[in-house]
Scaffold this motif. Structure first.
Motif, PDB file in Angstrom:
ATOM      1  N   SER A   1    -112.463 -37.614  90.713  1.00  0.00           N
ATOM      2  CA  SER A   1    -112.842 -37.041  92.017  1.00  0.00           C
ATOM      3  C   SER A   1    -113.684 -35.787  91.839  1.00  0.00           C
ATOM      4  O   SER A   1    -114.643 -35.559  92.594  1.00  0.00           O
ATOM      5  CB  SER A   1    -111.587 -36.715  92.836  1.00  0.00           C
ATOM      6  N   MET A   2    -113.336 -34.960  90.848  1.00  0.00           N
ATOM      7  CA  MET A   2    -114.111 -33.752  90.582  1.00  0.00           C
ATOM      8  C   MET A   2    -115.535 -34.113  90.161  1.00  0.00           C
ATOM      9  O   MET A   2    -116.510 -33.493  90.602  1.00  0.00           O
ATOM     10  CB  MET A   2    -113.429 -32.913  89.505  1.00  0.00           C
ATOM     11  N   LEU A   3    -115.670 -35.131  89.325  1.00  0.00           N
ATOM     12  CA  LEU A   3    -116.998 -35.551  88.882  1.00  0.00           C
ATOM     13  C   LEU A   3    -117.796 -36.167  90.033  1.00  0.00           C
ATOM     14  O   LEU A   3    -118.998 -35.931  90.160  1.00  0.00           O
ATOM     15  CB  LEU A   3    -116.877 -36.547  87.729  1.00  0.00           C
ATOM     16  N   GLU A   4    -117.132 -36.946  90.882  1.00  0.00           N
ATOM     17  CA  GLU A   4    -117.815 -37.535  92.036  1.00  0.00           C
ATOM     18  C   GLU A   4    -118.353 -36.446  92.953  1.00  0.00           C
ATOM     19  O   GLU A   4    -119.489 -36.516  93.438  1.00  0.00           O
ATOM     20  CB  GLU A   4    -116.853 -38.447  92.800  1.00  0.00           C
ATOM     21  N   GLU A   5    -117.550 -35.421  93.218  1.00  0.00           N
ATOM     22  CA  GLU A   5    -117.994 -34.338  94.084  1.00  0.00           C
ATOM     23  C   GLU A   5    -119.129 -33.563  93.428  1.00  0.00           C
ATOM     24  O   GLU A   5    -120.080 -33.143  94.097  1.00  0.00           O
ATOM     25  CB  GLU A   5    -116.829 -33.402  94.413  1.00  0.00           C
ATOM     26  N   HIS A   6    -119.036 -33.360  92.110  1.00  0.00           N
ATOM     27  CA  HIS A   6    -120.091 -32.638  91.397  1.00  0.00           C
ATOM     28  C   HIS A   6    -121.416 -33.394  91.474  1.00  0.00           C
ATOM     29  O   HIS A   6    -122.487 -32.776  91.615  1.00  0.00           O
ATOM     30  CB  HIS A   6    -119.682 -32.450  89.935  1.00  0.00           C
ATOM     31  N   LEU A   7    -121.355 -34.715  91.404  1.00  0.00           N
ATOM     32  CA  LEU A   7    -122.570 -35.517  91.418  1.00  0.00           C
ATOM     33  C   LEU A   7    -123.131 -35.738  92.812  1.00  0.00           C
ATOM     34  O   LEU A   7    -124.336 -35.626  93.037  1.00  0.00           O
ATOM     35  CB  LEU A   7    -122.297 -36.882  90.770  1.00  0.00           C
ATOM     36  N   TRP A   8    -122.249 -36.067  93.744  1.00  0.00           N
ATOM     37  CA  TRP A   8    -122.731 -36.552  95.032  1.00  0.00           C
ATOM     38  C   TRP A   8    -122.251 -35.746  96.240  1.00  0.00           C
ATOM     39  O   TRP A   8    -122.577 -36.096  97.374  1.00  0.00           O
ATOM     40  CB  TRP A   8    -122.324 -38.019  95.210  1.00  0.00           C
ATOM     41  N   GLY A   9    -121.493 -34.679  96.014  1.00  0.00           N
ATOM     42  CA  GLY A   9    -121.068 -33.843  97.119  1.00  0.00           C
ATOM     43  C   GLY A   9    -119.756 -34.291  97.725  1.00  0.00           C
ATOM     44  O   GLY A   9    -119.173 -35.315  97.358  1.00  0.00           O
TER      45      GLY A   9
END
Length: 222
Positions: free
Chosen positions: A172-180
């Motif tokens: 989830s942290m990586l998803e938010e970092h990539l796509w907001g």
């Protein structure tokens, strides 16, 4: 937050200055790339909101110049809704997130909150780990003297690991970092990106520095 807004639409700048000011932010704005580069280089800001369509140079060029000068201020790029190529180029130039025009203020505020939650960069200009060098200024990744070509998403994942060594990083942290914050990506997208990243860097899934923590996420051991 102290925010620098760069957009050639003066009316939009003034509207956002009021809205962001009412939300507790301090905003300065400029309507051309040269002025924006000057302000960003000579004042401390927490966030740069940068439109691609500037009159003297486009926002991608401005972002690339700031990153080359070692400025690590978070950048939220404003793009046309149908311009996928501009989004990709913006991320490649060093932008942290993008927002499509036209947008609602609530969506802008959500993107800003997401960027506020991200940990600050703690990376040296060049970091060497496990046989690769990561240059945070030129945005180059090399294995020895050979440059390793990464996609924008792969680069941002590697950057996130290198700036947070030894820390558990969830999907989830990586998803938010990539796509907001509004990401609708499925979790196996992250797994696929990390698999490709490992392959390009020559890092084995079991013995390499990016460890898979089953049921939790990943961690970079250096």
């Amino acid at each position: 937050m102290r925010i620098l807004l760069l957009d050639d639409d003066k009316c939009l700048c003034q509207t956002l200055e009021r809205a962001l000011g009412e939300a507790g932010h301090v905003v300065e704005y400029a309507c051309d790339g040269a002025s924006g580069e000057y302000f960003a280089a000579n004042s401390e800001f927490d966030l740069l909101i940068l439109d691609i369509g500037l009159p003297d140079k486009n926002g991608i060029e401005v972002c690339r110049k700031l990153r080359a000068d070692g400025i690590v201020t978070s950048v939220l790029m404003l793009t046309a809704r149908d311009s996928l190529d501009s989004k990709v180029k913006g991320l490649d130039a060093g932008a942290d997130d993008y927002l499509c025009k036209p947008f609602a203020c609530d969506e802008l505020f959500a993107r800003i909150r997401a960027l506020q939650r991200r940990p600050p960069l703690r990376v040296l200009p060049v970091v060497e780990t496990a046989g690769i060098s990561f240059d945070n200024v030129s945005h180059r990744v090399c294995g020895g003297k050979t440059e390793i070509k990464l996609t924008a998403a792969e680069y941002k994942i590697l950057e996130y690991f290198i700036t947070n060594p030894g820390v558990l990083i969830t999907r989830s942290m990586l998803e938010e970092h990539l796509w907001g914050a509004e990401s609708t990506s499925v979790s196996n997208t992250i797994d696929s990106l990390i698999k490709k990243l490992r392959q390009k860097l020559g890092w084995d899934a079991k013995s390499g520095p990016i460890k898979t923590l089953r049921g939790a996420g990943y961690r970079l051991d250096r």
